[in-house]
Design a protein around this motif. Structure first.
Motif, mmCIF file in Angstrom:
data_model
loop_
_atom_site.group_PDB
_atom_site.id
_atom_site.type_symbol
_atom_site.label_atom_id
_atom_site.label_comp_id
_atom_site.label_asym_id
_atom_site.label_seq_id
_atom_site.Cartn_x
_atom_site.Cartn_y
_atom_site.Cartn_z
ATOM 1 N N GLY A 251 0.411 -1.660 0.133
ATOM 2 C CA GLY A 251 -0.513 0.133 -0.627
ATOM 3 C C GLY A 251 0.930 1.060 -0.377
ATOM 4 N N THR A 252 0.113 2.423 0.228
ATOM 5 C CA THR A 252 1.122 3.828 0.320
ATOM 6 C C THR A 252 2.210 4.138 1.693
ATOM 7 O OG1 THR A 252 -1.525 4.796 -0.176
ATOM 8 C CG2 THR A 252 1.468 5.990 0.348
ATOM 9 N N LYS A 253 1.621 3.226 2.680
ATOM 10 C CA LYS A 253 2.834 2.825 3.758
ATOM 11 C C LYS A 253 4.082 2.338 3.254
ATOM 12 C CE LYS A 253 1.273 3.330 7.947
ATOM 13 N NZ LYS A 253 0.891 3.272 8.986
ATOM 14 N N GLY A 254 3.690 1.094 2.156
ATOM 15 C CA GLY A 254 4.925 0.297 2.767
ATOM 16 C C GLY A 254 3.952 -1.298 2.285
ATOM 17 N N SER A 255 5.450 -2.311 2.383
ATOM 18 C CA SER A 255 4.485 -4.002 1.773
ATOM 19 C C SER A 255 4.796 -4.506 2.837
ATOM 20 C CB SER A 255 5.151 -4.227 0.823
ATOM 21 O OG SER A 255 6.591 -4.229 0.828
ATOM 22 N N ARG A 256 3.914 -5.686 3.388
ATOM 23 C CA ARG A 256 4.254 -6.567 4.234
ATOM 24 C C ARG A 256 4.292 -7.777 3.513
ATOM 25 N NH1 ARG A 256 1.116 -4.692 8.206
ATOM 26 N NH2 ARG A 256 -0.473 -5.394 6.927
ATOM 27 N N VAL A 257 5.038 -9.409 4.090
ATOM 28 C CA VAL A 257 4.632 -10.628 3.479
ATOM 29 C C VAL A 257 4.581 -11.446 4.423
ATOM 30 C CG1 VAL A 257 6.508 -11.962 1.940
ATOM 31 C CG2 VAL A 257 6.577 -9.648 1.781
ATOM 32 N N ALA A 267 13.137 -9.315 -0.094
ATOM 33 C CA ALA A 267 14.912 -7.871 -0.575
ATOM 34 C C ALA A 267 14.186 -6.558 -0.105
ATOM 35 C CB ALA A 267 15.116 -8.186 -1.496
ATOM 36 N N TYR A 268 14.009 -5.887 0.611
ATOM 37 C CA TYR A 268 13.712 -4.225 1.255
ATOM 38 C C TYR A 268 15.408 -3.437 0.553
ATOM 39 C CZ TYR A 268 9.115 -5.211 1.990
ATOM 40 O OH TYR A 268 8.066 -6.702 2.325
ATOM 41 N N GLY A 269 15.812 -2.668 -0.333
ATOM 42 C CA GLY A 269 17.016 -2.046 -0.287
ATOM 43 C C GLY A 269 17.824 -2.763 0.070
ATOM 44 N N ASP A 270 19.120 -2.573 0.759
ATOM 45 C CA ASP A 270 19.964 -3.597 1.415
ATOM 46 C C ASP A 270 19.851 -4.521 2.739
ATOM 47 O OD1 ASP A 270 21.506 -1.959 -0.784
ATOM 48 O OD2 ASP A 270 21.746 -0.029 1.347
ATOM 49 N N GLU A 280 7.110 -13.235 9.206
ATOM 50 C CA GLU A 280 6.506 -11.464 8.681
ATOM 51 C C GLU A 280 7.598 -10.526 8.612
ATOM 52 O OE1 GLU A 280 3.181 -9.653 9.956
ATOM 53 O OE2 GLU A 280 2.631 -11.274 10.875
ATOM 54 N N GLU A 281 7.717 -9.483 7.756
ATOM 55 C CA GLU A 281 8.541 -9.027 7.111
ATOM 56 C C GLU A 281 8.269 -8.265 6.354
ATOM 57 O OE1 GLU A 281 11.138 -6.951 8.387
ATOM 58 O OE2 GLU A 281 12.936 -9.101 8.359
ATOM 59 N N THR A 282 8.014 -6.421 7.343
ATOM 60 C CA THR A 282 7.519 -5.429 6.365
ATOM 61 C C THR A 282 8.587 -4.356 6.187
ATOM 62 O OG1 THR A 282 7.972 -3.460 8.528
ATOM 63 C CG2 THR A 282 5.940 -5.488 8.213
ATOM 64 N N SER A 283 8.542 -3.651 5.150
ATOM 65 C CA SER A 283 9.397 -2.631 3.995
ATOM 66 C C SER A 283 9.512 -1.758 4.939
ATOM 67 C CB SER A 283 8.929 -2.293 2.927
ATOM 68 O OG SER A 283 7.651 -1.297 3.232
ATOM 69 N N SER A 288 2.741 -1.825 10.086
ATOM 70 C CA SER A 288 3.696 -3.061 11.898
ATOM 71 C C SER A 288 3.196 -4.451 10.972
ATOM 72 C CB SER A 288 2.277 -2.999 12.523
ATOM 73 O OG SER A 288 1.941 -2.213 12.574
ATOM 74 N N LYS A 289 3.611 -5.554 11.943
ATOM 75 C CA LYS A 289 3.399 -6.622 11.953
ATOM 76 C C LYS A 289 2.288 -7.237 12.258
ATOM 77 C CE LYS A 289 8.430 -8.207 11.288
ATOM 78 N NZ LYS A 289 9.692 -8.947 12.497
ATOM 79 N N VAL A 290 1.269 -7.986 11.702
ATOM 80 C CA VAL A 290 -0.254 -8.595 11.899
ATOM 81 C C VAL A 290 -0.333 -9.730 12.344
ATOM 82 C CG1 VAL A 290 -1.330 -6.897 11.316
ATOM 83 C CG2 VAL A 290 -1.435 -8.281 10.172
ATOM 84 N N PRO A 291 -1.140 -10.280 12.838
ATOM 85 C CA PRO A 291 -1.432 -11.850 12.787
ATOM 86 C C PRO A 291 -1.985 -12.564 11.483
ATOM 87 C CG PRO A 291 -2.613 -11.250 15.048
ATOM 88 C CD PRO A 291 -2.009 -9.760 14.603
#
Length: 871
Positions: A251-257, A267-270, A280-283, A288-291
């Motif tokens: 989304g606008t704020k970033g992404s979550r896997v 891979a997020y940047g470096d 989970e991992e966020t950009s 934030s991480k969610v259940p």
């Protein structure tokens, strides 16, 4: 006559002398025009050649993020036009003087024609190959399997409604509308489930298939990739897999896997990391991480996923109930440990436990269709099968004593290969290993394990097999010939060992005195001290006096206790001292008993922490002080006085409340000076709005009085869903996504309806001498699972088997608590519900592509699979 004049004119032009300085000056003028052209900004999506060619300057300057670099190189390999544009750009960077050359007389015209034809043919082949137009290829990348609602194909200004069965071409942009979802099947049989307002396209390159996610939420069931990998690309990251199930929310704020099953590389940047099931991992920090249960709630397959999780939850609870090996209060392997050991790991013999766990697993396979489907997926491929590996480990363990020890030594600045030690308690081990030799040699051709009868007759090998030596009821294994020979010498003369004289031995012996189950002791003083020669980066202040890391897991009175301790040679300082001593956590009083996740920490004075942080940053960045001063001048805010000084030492974050349609979060800070902090927030908002462009939009900070309570609302002009509400209560700032959540938190706190007073939380508290904690992490997915199950059940789409499996998830999803104590010379983290990863989830993950211990012994890997015998 005209032809003769024309030939004479060409000859004069061709033979006219050209001043080299003129050509050089012209080249310089061209270069200045090109170099002075404005920089081209980044693009949001990558579909057309123009999108990729915009990235050429950043690629040439090595400024592209890793994810975009991979996509760019993949496209250039297959696109003639972009490859030519890249070559031209490189030639411009190093201008050369061009001088016309006279072609030799008599050069056949047909040679030029053939060369031109070859270039055209090669260009067409490359273009056709990239678009899938050659015989046996196709430009189709997948098809729409089903649509619930409306699905559109977008091409420029044209938008058209597409039905199920629509074939997706290379680069087609398809979008789901509000309240709609769709499932796309790729050519490799991977499934992409699209949530509402999701936008994807699919392309194929040399390295594999890429799903471009411009926005929205998808769940990917990646099929096993025969060649290459499957990628999901967003404008801020790249996800790559070989075959698994995961979700990507962008989304606008970033992404979550979030990973549902298997292993995913992100891979997020470096930053590059590997995520396993449940991780989970966020950009960015703003996402934030969610259940994970909440991440998959919208999916049509959520019932299947929840049913599978339910079967695993039941199976894990049954396995945890299996009586484990008894505690060990001494070890007869200690005399054989190398003198200079810096790592000591001991695990109990799990032969009996593995046998019972295998039996329970087979029973659940017969009873659960969801589990059988998962198991069939795991059995595909040519790698070692999980049940085979477990059976091999069980058989192998039956020959050994009650524990297996692994050690690593340090000599000077070098670390040795690991050495494995175990007692042999019954005959037949060599025969078993020789049987494995014959079995594996029929399938492989390289060496991975070598049985050794005379350790001094073995020579080092480039293949570095695992050397296994059995003598005097002792087993020794190591890839290092020297380590094996030294261990063999200690077996012959145990009295020659000096490990008992080391400080690490004292730590290990102390753990055995308390009863050992799983044990890991590391001499951190040898690994992380200042005088270690191979250390390149300076350690953070306060970590240079670390001594030992000890991790233990034991079963006491039917309960599992896990503990990790980091010990220091003196009182904690620097970064290690930021965690405060155990203290009261009043911020937890704003969290309700329905919280699914809650973490709280007590830190020392925030201002002093910030001062130490500034000192560290200033040493690593000569411009830091200047940049800080610039920020403070622009905003009118002093970071130390206006941001840090008003804060206390408590921070609490939680997911607390309904999970549908969106999870409810809370953040609580201890605040000593609310007026100064509120003034600081207002200054930061004003500063942001002064700098913001019309495209970025501004922030709006408003306040509202409800009774005696003042509520503040911060929202973005262009994204009303990003609202943050907060208020000051006593000595705390409480923030949430809406005012209703804040008011309920205040009422619950006044009524004593809080997490810390709930029976669920109280049952998890340890029995020790402390009255408080330095930090806690509480999790209870029960409140998350319940609403999801009710939502799915309301659709009437559950089969009886799925209903039963999901009921297992509700019944066997137990809460857990990890707690931390900041002692003067130690930091101790512990739990009665486990946190070290020794559970069914770990076994599942390793069986899906990780490295299981028996694979090292029997199918070792993947690069060195075969076993041979040495005389």
């Amino acid at each position: 006559m005209k032809d003769q004049k024309f030939d004479r004119l060409l000859s004069e032009i061709r033979n006219e002398p050209i001043d080299g300085q003129v050509v050089s000056q012209a080249g310089d003028r061209v270069w200045k025009v090109i170099a002075g052209s404005p920089a081209i900004g980044s693009v949001h999506s990558l579909r057309s050649c123009e999108d990729f060619q915009v990235l050429i300057p950043a690629y040439a300057g090595k400024q592209l993020a890793e994810g975009r670099k991979l996509l760019f190189e993949d496209h250039v390999h297959q696109c003639v036009a972009c490859r030519r544009a890249l070559e031209q750009a490189r030639n411009v960077e190093t201008p050369t003087i061009w001088r016309p050359k006279i072609a030799p007389r008599g050069f056949p015209v047909w040679s030029w024609a053939m060369a031109t034809t070859a270039v055209v043919v090669l260009g067409f082949v490359a273009f056709a190959l990239s678009k899938g137009l050659l015989p046996g290829q196709s430009s189709v990348r997948g098809s729409v399997q089903n649509v619930d609602g409306s699905l559109y194909a977008v091409s420029g200004d044209q938008v058209r409604l597409i039905p199920a069965g629509y074939q997706i071409q290379n680069g087609d942009d398809i979008r789901t509308s509000k309240g709609s979802n769709a499932v796309v099947r790729l050519l490799d049989s991977s499934l992409v489930e699209m949530d509402e307002r999701s936008d994807i396209s699919v392309s194929r390159g040399w390295k594999g298939t890429t799903i471009h996610l411009d926005g929205g939420h998808i769940i990917v069931q990646a099929a096993k990739q025969r060649t290459g990998r499957l990628y999901v690309a967003t404008d801020d990251g790249l996800v790559s897999v070989k075959g698994t199930i995961f979700s990507v929310n962008h989304g606008t704020k970033g992404s979550r896997v979030a990973v549902i099953e298997g292993v995913v590389r992100v891979a997020y940047g470096d930053r590059t990391s590997e995520l396993r099931a449940g991780e989970e991992e966020t950009s960015s920090a703003s996402v934030s991480k969610v259940p994970i249960q909440d991440e998959i709630a919208w999916s049509k397959n959520s019932a299947k996923y929840l049913a599978r999780l339910g079967d695993f939850a039941l199976l894990q609870k049954q396995i945890e109930a299996i009586p484990g090996p008894g505690l060990r209060y001494s070890s007869d392997l200690l005399p054989y440990v190398p003198d200079h050991a810096v790592v000591y790991a001991a695990i109990p013999n799990l032969a009996t436990t593995l046998g019972e766990a295998s039996r329970l697993f087979q029973e659940r396979l017969q009873q659960s269709p969801a589990l059988r489907d998962w198991w069939r997926e795991q059995q595909r491929g040519n790698g070692p099968k999980l049940d085979t590996v477990v059976e091999q480990l069980k058989t192998f363990s039956s020959y050994l004593g009650d524990e297996i020890v692994l050690t690593v030594t340090k000599n000077g600045s070098a670390y040795s290969e690991p050495v494995i030690l175990a007692r042999v308690r019954q005959p037949g081990l060599e025969g078993f290993l020789q049987g494995e030799v014959k079995r594996l040699n029929t399938k492989r051709s390289q060496t991975s394990m070598q049985l050794v009868r005379d350790s001094w007759a073995v020579s080092p090998s480039a293949a570095r097999p695992l050397l296994v030596y059995v003598k005097n009821d002792m087993l020794v294994a190591s890839p290092d010939v020297t380590e094996l020979q030294q261990a063999a010498a200690r077996i012959q003369q145990p009295s020659n060992g000096h490990f008992a004289e080391t400080s690490l031995y004292q730590q290990v012996a102390s753990s055995y005195q308390q009863g050992a189950g799983w044990l890991l002791c590391v001499d951190m003083e040898q690994i992380a001290a200042r005088n270690v020669q191979e250390r390149r980066d300076p350690l953070p202040p306060g970590m240079d006096n670390v001594q030992y890391l000890t991790m233990e897991r034991r079963e006491v009175a039917g309960k599992t206790e896990s503990r990790a301790a980091l010990a220091f040679s003196s009182e904690r300082q620097g970064v290690a001292s930021w965690l405060a001593a155990p203290a009261s956590m009043g911020a937890l009083e704003f969290i309700s008993p329905q919280a699914s996740l809650a973490t709280a920490v007590v830190i020392k004075n925030p201002r002093s922490i910030m001062e130490e942080l500034f000192s560290m940053l200033g040493k690593n960045d000569a411009n830091f002080s200047q940049e800080l001063a610039k920020f403070e001048s622009k905003t009118g805010v002093s970071v130390l006085n206006d941001m840090s000084a008003p804060l206390g030492g408590e921070v609490t974050m939680a997911f607390d409340g309904p999970v549908l349609p969106t999870p409810t979060w809370k953040v609580v800070f201890e605040v000593y000076d609310p007026a100064t902090l509120q003034s600081t927030i207002q200054k930061l908002v004003d500063s942001f709005n002064r700098e913001a462009t019309p495209k970025e939009g501004t922030l709006q900070l408003t306040q509202r009085q409800v009774g005696s309570q003042t509520y503040y609302t911060l929202r973005h002009q262009k994204d009303v869903s990003s609202e943050i509400d907060y208020t000051f209560v006593d000595s705390y700032l409480v923030a949430a996504p809406d005012i209703g959540t804040l008011s309920r938190s205040i009422r619950d706190r006044q009524a004593g309806n809080t997490l810390t007073h709930s029976s669920t939380f109280q049952a998890l508290l340890p029995s020790d001498g402390y009255t408080n904690f330095s930090a806690i992490f509480y999790h209870n997915t029960g409140p998350v699972v319940g609403p999801l199950v009710e939502q799915i059940q309301s659709t009437g789409a559950l089969t009886p088997q799925q209903q039963q499996s999901i009921s297992y998830l509700q019944e066997n999803t137990a809460p857990g608590l990890i707690y931390v104590y900041g002692e003067p010379q130690r930091i101790v983290a512990a739990s009665n519900t486990g946190f070290m990863g020794f559970d069914l989830g770990t076994l599942m993950t390793m069986g899906h592509g990780g490295n299981l211990l028996p694979q090292m012994l029997f199918a070792r890997p993947q690069n060195h699979p075969v076993v041979t015998t040495s005389p």
